[in-house]
Design an enzyme around this catalytic site. Structure first.
Site, PDB file in Angstrom:
ATOM      1  N   ASN A 217       4.725   9.923 -15.908  1.00 34.38           N
ATOM      2  CA  ASN A 217       5.179   8.328 -15.658  1.00 34.38           C
ATOM      3  C   ASN A 217       6.176   7.716 -16.349  1.00 34.38           C
ATOM      4  O   ASN A 217       7.089   8.639 -16.940  1.00 34.38           O
ATOM      5  CB  ASN A 217       3.791   7.371 -16.169  1.00 34.38           C
ATOM      6  CG  ASN A 217       3.495   7.615 -17.556  1.00 34.38           C
ATOM      7  OD1 ASN A 217       4.158   7.641 -18.511  1.00 34.38           O
ATOM      8  ND2 ASN A 217       2.337   8.242 -17.776  1.00 34.38           N
ATOM      9  N   ASP A 286      -3.929   8.980 -15.862  1.00 32.43           N
ATOM     10  CA  ASP A 286      -5.325   8.875 -15.566  1.00 32.43           C
ATOM     11  C   ASP A 286      -5.969  10.150 -14.784  1.00 32.43           C
ATOM     12  O   ASP A 286      -7.304  10.387 -14.946  1.00 32.43           O
ATOM     13  CB  ASP A 286      -5.369   7.515 -14.614  1.00 32.43           C
ATOM     14  CG  ASP A 286      -5.178   6.375 -15.565  1.00 32.43           C
ATOM     15  OD1 ASP A 286      -5.394   6.196 -16.668  1.00 32.43           O
ATOM     16  OD2 ASP A 286      -4.583   5.453 -14.825  1.00 32.43           O
ATOM     17  N   LYS A 296       5.099  28.747  -7.610  1.00 29.78           N
ATOM     18  CA  LYS A 296       5.716  27.476  -7.129  1.00 29.78           C
ATOM     19  C   LYS A 296       5.020  27.354  -5.426  1.00 29.78           C
ATOM     20  O   LYS A 296       4.928  28.341  -5.046  1.00 29.78           O
ATOM     21  CB  LYS A 296       7.159  27.877  -6.979  1.00 29.78           C
ATOM     22  CG  LYS A 296       7.686  26.665  -6.257  1.00 29.78           C
ATOM     23  CD  LYS A 296       9.112  26.856  -6.176  1.00 29.78           C
ATOM     24  CE  LYS A 296       9.996  25.643  -5.224  1.00 29.78           C
ATOM     25  NZ  LYS A 296      11.450  25.847  -5.034  1.00 29.78           N
ATOM     26  N   PHE A 330      -3.104  -0.720 -25.963  1.00 28.73           N
ATOM     27  CA  PHE A 330      -1.645  -1.290 -25.300  1.00 28.73           C
ATOM     28  C   PHE A 330      -2.171  -1.552 -23.845  1.00 28.73           C
ATOM     29  O   PHE A 330      -2.835  -0.527 -23.404  1.00 28.73           O
ATOM     30  CB  PHE A 330      -0.676  -0.594 -25.517  1.00 28.73           C
ATOM     31  CG  PHE A 330       0.122  -0.589 -26.827  1.00 28.73           C
ATOM     32  CD1 PHE A 330       1.362  -1.589 -26.860  1.00 28.73           C
ATOM     33  CD2 PHE A 330      -0.394  -0.402 -28.174  1.00 28.73           C
ATOM     34  CE1 PHE A 330       1.882  -1.896 -27.934  1.00 28.73           C
ATOM     35  CE2 PHE A 330       0.365  -0.787 -29.415  1.00 28.73           C
ATOM     36  CZ  PHE A 330       1.463  -1.553 -29.138  1.00 28.73           C
ATOM     37  N   LYS A 344      -9.819  -5.392 -20.814  1.00 31.25           N
ATOM     38  CA  LYS A 344      -9.574  -3.913 -21.416  1.00 31.25           C
ATOM     39  C   LYS A 344     -10.034  -4.063 -22.861  1.00 31.25           C
ATOM     40  O   LYS A 344     -10.683  -2.989 -23.571  1.00 31.25           O
ATOM     41  CB  LYS A 344      -8.091  -3.385 -21.452  1.00 31.25           C
ATOM     42  CG  LYS A 344      -7.981  -2.062 -21.846  1.00 31.25           C
ATOM     43  CD  LYS A 344      -6.367  -1.794 -21.610  1.00 31.25           C
ATOM     44  CE  LYS A 344      -6.247  -0.385 -21.941  1.00 31.25           C
ATOM     45  NZ  LYS A 344      -4.901  -0.054 -21.595  1.00 31.25           N
ATOM     46  N   LYS A 348     -13.081  -1.273 -23.722  1.00 34.92           N
ATOM     47  CA  LYS A 348     -12.812  -0.194 -24.837  1.00 34.92           C
ATOM     48  C   LYS A 348     -13.211  -0.363 -26.022  1.00 34.92           C
ATOM     49  O   LYS A 348     -12.816   0.691 -26.753  1.00 34.92           O
ATOM     50  CB  LYS A 348     -11.345   0.045 -24.547  1.00 34.92           C
ATOM     51  CG  LYS A 348     -10.607   0.241 -22.872  1.00 34.92           C
ATOM     52  CD  LYS A 348     -11.257   1.456 -22.397  1.00 34.92           C
ATOM     53  CE  LYS A 348     -10.838   1.747 -20.929  1.00 34.92           C
ATOM     54  NZ  LYS A 348      -9.436   1.991 -20.553  1.00 34.92           N
TER      55      LYS A 348
END
Length: 405
Positions: A217, A286, A296, A330, A344, A348
């Site tokens: 990401n 995730d 490969k 965060f 959240k 959490k």
């Protein structure tokens, strides 16, 4: 600051020693490298010199300093000597007291603790003579780092791979009295965070598809590193667990580099119980491929399907398992920021959620600036206006001090 002397011998795993040098240097150790002639057939001394910013030693008879004997001085300088990779040849020479190059001469002329990370073909590793030589060295006080199983250069899939650099770094860091010494606080102000043990996760994670492809990401790690820097300045004992970034770790932190979501979870699992506060700033993948490929993936006509599975939800795990720890999460959102952050916070079991809108490119992942809102369990929110990430980090700590004191 601890000094590590890395001995590199002549096996294909010598390329891993470059990564090991990088990770040890990032973790706060001073690393010098010595190489056998055969090691130089695989990698160059210059590679290690650039990464470590320290001299590289390749020849017993090249004495740079006339006031000292090089192979004696090197052993005296080091707090720990790691042989990685260690070939069957070098292991056998050490077991029988042979000293015909810079590596064996130095190892035989020092009482410094010595670790060996073997790397070789499985039949060679299991050969009774090599096992006997390893037993001799173990009885002499050498510590062996068990090789892993997997694809070997010879084509076998078996035991004999050199231990992964990240695992070697973690073993060193977990050795009593061998953690890098934290620097003194930047100022003398005693704050809520002084002498607190704080764990921070930062950066992205990398999930391997095949040897050349991965899923990750856009997280840069800048916010987490800024918080680490601000905490060190207030006298905290900071452990920073970070995915791959281009940022130098702040001085004074215990730095643990990781790659995948599972690596990060394992590192968190090993450290969170001894912490007082946890900042979970990392952007953890995730999902991860169910079956990473050993080779490969070749281009083919049509579409390709890669099956993914869920990774461990680290923030949720910490929220459910925490005892005395304060947990700060965060939330990087692109819409309905307040709603998703408050949801959240509850799901959490966090104490605080700090949210920002990464859809705004001026404060997104790679930006040097940020703008956040802190959401607390009692329902109130504290906005922090746009500014440099280090300033945002300081304001976050100021706010938490006011809330928690």
């Amino acid at each position: 600051m601890k000094n590590i002397l890395l001995a590199v011998t002549g096996g294909i795993a010598a390329y891993k020693a470059i990564d090991l040098t990088s990770k040890l240097t990032q973790a706060g150790y001073v690393v010098r490298v010595m190489m056998t002639a055969h090691a130089q057939e695989f990698v160059t001394p210059l590679s290690f010199q650039v990464i470590s910013r320290q001299p590289v030693y390749t020849n017993t008879f090249i004495e740079e300093n006339p006031e000292e004997i090089q192979h004696i001085a090197l052993g005296d300088w080091a707090d720990l000597i790691v042989v990685a990779p260690a070939t069957a040849n070098t292991i056998s020479k050490l077991a029988h007291g042979l000293a015909d190059d810079i590596v064996t001469s130095t190892l035989l002329a020092t009482t410094t603790p010595k670790w060996i990370a073997p790397a070789m073909n499985v039949n060679m590793y299991q050969n009774p003579r090599i096992q006997h030589n390893m037993k001799i060295l173990s009885e002499d006080g050498y510590h062996f780092i068990e090789p892993g199983e997997g694809f070997l250069a010879c084509g076998y899939v078996a035991k004999g791979r050199m231990a992964e650099p990240i695992d070697i770094v973690e073993m060193i860091q977990q050795t009593p009295h061998f953690e890098p010494m934290p620097s003194e606080p930047i100022n003398d102000t005693v704050s809520y965070f002084t002498n607190q043990h704080v764990l921070i996760t930062a950066g992205p994670t990398v999930e391997v598809i095949d040897p050349v492809r991965f899923v990750s990401n856009r997280a840069s790690g800048k916010m987490g590193y800024a918080i680490a820097e601000a905490l060190v300045a207030r006298g905290a004992h900071v452990t920073l667990i970070s995915g791959p970034t281009s940022i130098e770790p702040p001085q004074g932190v215990k730095f643990i580099p990781v790659q995948s979501a599972q690596n990060m979870f394992d590192a968190v699992l090993a450290h969170y119980k001894t912490q007082d506060i946890i900042f979970k700033t990392a952007a953890v993948s995730d999902y991860t491929p169910c079956q990473p490929l050993e080779h490969k993936m070749k281009k083919q006509d049509g579409n390709v399907n890669v099956e993914f599975k869920r990774t461990v939800d680290i923030l949720k795990f910490l929220g459910e398992e925490k005892t005395h720890q304060k947990l700060v999460g965060f939330a990087a959102e692109t819409e309905n920021v307040a709603q998703y952050a408050q949801d959240k916070l509850k799901r959490k079991h966090a104490d605080v959620i700090i949210a920002n809108n990464v859809g705004d490119t001026s404060i997104g992942f790679s930006s040097d600036e940020n703008e956040v809102t802190m959401y607390f369990k009692d329902g109130h929110a504290v906005p922090i206006s746009k500014g440099a990430k280090i300033d945002i980090a300081r304001q976050i700590l100021d706010t938490l001090e006011g809330e928690w004191q």
